[in-house]
Design an enzyme around this catalytic site. Structure first.
Site, PDB file in Angstrom:
ATOM      1  N   ILE A  71      37.093  41.005  43.176  1.00  0.00           N
ATOM      2  CA  ILE A  71      35.952  41.672  42.564  1.00  0.00           C
ATOM      3  C   ILE A  71      36.116  41.561  41.058  1.00  0.00           C
ATOM      4  O   ILE A  71      37.133  41.975  40.510  1.00  0.00           O
ATOM      5  CB  ILE A  71      35.857  43.141  42.992  1.00  0.00           C
ATOM      6  CG1 ILE A  71      35.746  43.255  44.513  1.00  0.00           C
ATOM      7  CG2 ILE A  71      34.645  43.806  42.339  1.00  0.00           C
ATOM      8  CD1 ILE A  71      35.698  44.689  45.000  1.00  0.00           C
ATOM      9  N   CYS A  72      35.118  40.974  40.394  1.00  0.00           N
ATOM     10  CA  CYS A  72      35.208  40.776  38.948  1.00  0.00           C
ATOM     11  C   CYS A  72      33.863  41.087  38.319  1.00  0.00           C
ATOM     12  O   CYS A  72      32.875  41.340  39.000  1.00  0.00           O
ATOM     13  CB  CYS A  72      35.638  39.337  38.630  1.00  0.00           C
ATOM     14  SG  CYS A  72      34.450  38.094  39.167  1.00  0.00           S
ATOM     15  N   LYS A  73      33.812  41.061  37.010  1.00  0.00           N
ATOM     16  CA  LYS A  73      32.558  41.278  36.284  1.00  0.00           C
ATOM     17  C   LYS A  73      31.597  40.132  36.567  1.00  0.00           C
ATOM     18  O   LYS A  73      32.004  38.985  36.715  1.00  0.00           O
ATOM     19  CB  LYS A  73      32.817  41.374  34.784  1.00  0.00           C
ATOM     20  CG  LYS A  73      33.612  42.609  34.367  1.00  0.00           C
ATOM     21  CD  LYS A  73      33.775  42.642  32.849  1.00  0.00           C
ATOM     22  CE  LYS A  73      34.564  43.871  32.425  1.00  0.00           C
ATOM     23  NZ  LYS A  73      34.742  43.915  30.945  1.00  0.00           N
TER      24      LYS A  73
END
Length: 222
Positions: A71-73
């Site tokens: 999960i990342c920006k």
């Protein structure tokens, strides 16, 4: 007439309506009972995570080649896998907001910030990502350099002409004013040569900026 017998419901194996989902890695069924408040669930067979909700605001899911769910920006361009046996650097596409982890939802495209520029050499149009016109651009079609807008070459051409003429005037002044001194100290000729050489170099650069091709913006996305 004889009345029909009363209806008796027969319980089926699926009557409990337990929510399940297929694992995105091994396709095994994952029981979601009591887990619907989570964003991701862990498969009990392969121990890999599977998303069951959209990512939090400003985030996106990315699946590494080692099946690790990250999960990342949503603005991230590169992300590293944290697993010690992988440590792979993943390069993300610049225009996709929703990655492969959510194929059921349409991918949204980011409106590119930049300017469509018509190349002054070949006439083809390309996207220039700089949001200012006083820059040089390399056309991806003909691979030649041009100026985006005419302000930069005009300004630099005038600056080089001015500096070149000042250097030549200084060289002429030294030549006239130090002739007698130069006959005794020949090193004075070096100062003359430097002044004339600098003036010549500046005038050549002025000719370069005066002759450079200019590419003009067609349409701006900004």
């Amino acid at each position: 007439a004889e009345l029909p017998p009363p209806y008796t419901a027969i319980a089926s194996p699926d009557a409990s309506n337990v929510p399940v989902i297929n694992c995105r890695v091994c396709q095994s069924l994952i029981n979601l009972d009591g887990k619907l408040h989570q964003h991701v669930v862990k498969c009990t067979v392969c121990n890999e995570a599977t998303p069951i909700k959209n990512p939090p605001s400003g985030k996106k899911y990315v699946r590494c080649q080692c099946n690790c769910l990250l999960i990342c920006k949503d603005t991230s361009r590169k992300i590293g896998c944290p697993r010690p046996n992988c440590r792979r650097i993943i390069t993300l596409g610049p225009v996709m907001l929703i990655p492969e982890e959510q194929p059921a939802q349409p991918a949204l495209q980011v409106q590119p910030d930049g300017t469509r520029v018509v190349c002054g050499h070949c006439g083809n149009t390309f996207l220039w990502m700089e949001l200012r016109f006083n820059t040089l651009a390399k056309c991806p079609h003909c691979k030649k350099i041009s100026s985006v807008g005419s302000a930069l070459p005009r300004r630099r051409c005038c600056a080089y002409i001015t500096i070149g003429m000042i250097c030549i005037f200084i060289g002429v002044g030294l030549t006239v004013g130090t002739q007698d001194f130069a006959r005794r100290f020949h090193a004075t000729y070096v100062s003359w040569a430097i002044a004339y050489l600098l003036g010549l170099i500046c005038l050549i650069r002025a000719c370069y900026w005066g002759a450079i091709k200019v590419s003009y913006p067609e349409h701006s996305f900004a």
